[in-house]
Design a protein around this motif. Structure first.
Motif, PDB file in Angstrom:
ATOM      1  N   GLU A  11       0.926  -1.266   0.313  1.00  0.00           N
ATOM      2  CA  GLU A  11      -0.114  -0.367  -0.122  1.00  0.00           C
ATOM      3  C   GLU A  11       1.032   1.162   0.001  1.00  0.00           C
ATOM      4  O   GLU A  11       1.739   1.756   0.962  1.00  0.00           O
ATOM      5  CB  GLU A  11      -1.195  -0.418   0.876  1.00  0.00           C
ATOM      6  N   LEU A  13       2.464   5.103   0.810  1.00  0.00           N
ATOM      7  CA  LEU A  13       2.841   5.356   1.864  1.00  0.00           C
ATOM      8  C   LEU A  13       1.962   7.431   1.060  1.00  0.00           C
ATOM      9  O   LEU A  13       2.012   7.582   0.226  1.00  0.00           O
ATOM     10  CB  LEU A  13       3.988   6.411   2.042  1.00  0.00           C
ATOM     11  N   THR A 213      12.443  -5.702  11.184  1.00  0.00           N
ATOM     12  CA  THR A 213      10.959  -7.015  11.258  1.00  0.00           C
ATOM     13  C   THR A 213      11.512  -8.445  11.409  1.00  0.00           C
ATOM     14  O   THR A 213      10.662  -8.763  11.564  1.00  0.00           O
ATOM     15  CB  THR A 213      10.364  -6.329   9.687  1.00  0.00           C
ATOM     16  N   PRO A 257       7.891   0.541   2.381  1.00  0.00           N
ATOM     17  CA  PRO A 257       6.767   1.239   3.276  1.00  0.00           C
ATOM     18  C   PRO A 257       6.442   0.267   4.221  1.00  0.00           C
ATOM     19  O   PRO A 257       6.325   0.606   5.410  1.00  0.00           O
ATOM     20  CB  PRO A 257       5.432   1.239   2.236  1.00  0.00           C
ATOM     21  N   ARG A 261       6.324   0.973   8.301  1.00  0.00           N
ATOM     22  CA  ARG A 261       4.968   0.964   9.146  1.00  0.00           C
ATOM     23  C   ARG A 261       6.203  -0.245  10.765  1.00  0.00           C
ATOM     24  O   ARG A 261       4.925   0.156  11.252  1.00  0.00           O
ATOM     25  CB  ARG A 261       4.248   0.296   7.899  1.00  0.00           C
ATOM     26  N   ALA A 264       7.254   2.461  12.595  1.00  0.00           N
ATOM     27  CA  ALA A 264       6.056   3.547  13.104  1.00  0.00           C
ATOM     28  C   ALA A 264       5.758   2.745  14.408  1.00  0.00           C
ATOM     29  O   ALA A 264       5.428   3.250  15.572  1.00  0.00           O
ATOM     30  CB  ALA A 264       5.358   3.722  12.410  1.00  0.00           C
ATOM     31  N   ALA A 265       5.312   1.162  13.993  1.00  0.00           N
ATOM     32  CA  ALA A 265       5.052   0.767  15.170  1.00  0.00           C
ATOM     33  C   ALA A 265       5.527   0.789  16.666  1.00  0.00           C
ATOM     34  O   ALA A 265       5.463   1.341  17.722  1.00  0.00           O
ATOM     35  CB  ALA A 265       4.361  -1.037  14.669  1.00  0.00           C
ATOM     36  N   ASP A 270       2.965   8.105  14.109  1.00  0.00           N
ATOM     37  CA  ASP A 270       1.483   7.309  12.947  1.00  0.00           C
ATOM     38  C   ASP A 270       2.630   7.105  12.022  1.00  0.00           C
ATOM     39  O   ASP A 270       3.189   7.927  11.991  1.00  0.00           O
ATOM     40  CB  ASP A 270       0.263   7.607  12.670  1.00  0.00           C
ATOM     41  N   GLU A 271       2.276   6.392  10.588  1.00  0.00           N
ATOM     42  CA  GLU A 271       3.536   6.295   9.741  1.00  0.00           C
ATOM     43  C   GLU A 271       3.337   7.938   8.762  1.00  0.00           C
ATOM     44  O   GLU A 271       4.785   7.748   8.005  1.00  0.00           O
ATOM     45  CB  GLU A 271       2.941   5.022   8.908  1.00  0.00           C
ATOM     46  N   ASP A 272       2.704   8.268   9.060  1.00  0.00           N
ATOM     47  CA  ASP A 272       2.748   9.673   8.060  1.00  0.00           C
ATOM     48  C   ASP A 272       3.539  10.185   8.872  1.00  0.00           C
ATOM     49  O   ASP A 272       4.649  11.538   8.946  1.00  0.00           O
ATOM     50  CB  ASP A 272       0.904  10.492   7.906  1.00  0.00           C
TER      51      ASP A 272
END
Length: 288
Positions: A11, A13, A213, A257, A261, A264-265, A270-272
């Motif tokens: 998805e 960004l 990750t 992305p 993401r 960000a977690a 938030d990712e933005d």
């Protein structure tokens, strides 16, 4: 699912971001294809990193031809011992090589110095120390090369891009001893939270890759958690270090992305917000 099959486009960004470290010359796609796929998910800028003289020339030429590409030029830490001591097994892309000694290393460093003077070259690296592949006989050549790259970065006012594998204390020692450039980036940050605090105090940027990750990468997530947001970058190191759930398949800038993401977690952002911060940080680090 084939291990060689490219992962799907994630998805996009909503906020543009930069891939601070990639190797387009080692990926299957053309430069144009790689940049188009990246742009489709809002990865609008990449730093193309050279690992030897030929790759650094290619990085500089590619950056000159594409506004979305910035170049970083260097002899990889594993390249210096191969130049000095030879590479009879042909472990690098150049194939088997005879020993060239200090003269050959000096000649190669002079080429990197000349490339670093170019305006579209924004970084000097990846340089540093790698004790994973290089035995004791190659360490002196690595450190000599690392110190030379530090001087080149300072002379031309460029970012220093660090490769640090199994050598944290020695990399920090050399940086402290030689005097780090104004902008220093730990590519594919591999230290723990304690080292992240040391880097933060020194103002070093920490760039996180897809390996943050991985299931066994809790120390990297702990480091990211304590790293100041204004010093955090994201990278692919493509075609290597593909983020989960695509680990083992080919990496490329369009997968940023997925990593962002996950970051960000960990940061509780938030990712933005994180994407905007990382773009600004990358622009500051590489002065573009």
């Amino acid at each position: 699912m084939s291990r060689t099959e490219a992962p799907p486009l994630p998805e996009p960004l909503r906020v543009p971001v930069a891939d601070s470290h990639t190797h387009l010359d080692m990926q299957d796609a053309t430069v144009e294809e790689a940049l188009a796929r990246a742009d489709a998910v809002n990865v609008t800028t990449v730093v193309q990193v050279g690992c030897d003289v030929a790759g650094s020339r290619w990085a500089a030429e590619t950056a000159a031809a594409h506004p979305a590409v910035h170049a970083s030029v260097a002899l990889h830490p594993n390249e210096a011992p191969r130049i000095v001591h030879g590479d009879p097994e042909g472990t690098a892309r150049q194939g088997a090589r005879e020993p060239g000694g200090k003269t050959a290393l000096d000649d190669a460093l002079a080429e990197i110095d000349a490339l670093a003077a170019l305006d579209h070259v924004r970084g000097v690296g990846e340089t540093g120390l790698d004790f994973f592949r290089t035995g004791p006989e190659g360490i002196a050549a690595q450190e000599e090369s690392f110190r030379a790259h530090i001087e080149i970065a300072k002379r031309h006012g460029k970012a220093l891009v660090i490769h640090d594998r199994d050598a944290h204390a020695d990399v920090l020692r050399v940086l402290a001893d030689a005097g780090a450039p104004e902008r220093t980036v730990f590519h594919c940050y591999s230290g723990d939270a304690e080292m992240a605090e040391v880097c933060a105090r020194a103002g070093y940027f920490m760039s996180f890759a897809g390996n943050m990750t991985f299931k066994n990468a809790q120390p990297l997530r702990d480091a990211l958690a304590v790293a100041p947001t204004e010093l955090v970058l994201v990278e692919t190191d493509a075609p290597f270090l593909t983020p989960a759930p695509y680990r083992g398949r080919p990496n490329a800038p369009y997968l940023i992305p997925v990593t962002l993401r996950a970051m960000a977690a960990v940061k509780g952002l938030d990712e933005d917000t994180l994407a905007a911060a990382i773009y600004d940080n990358t622009a500051r680090a590489f002065d573009f």
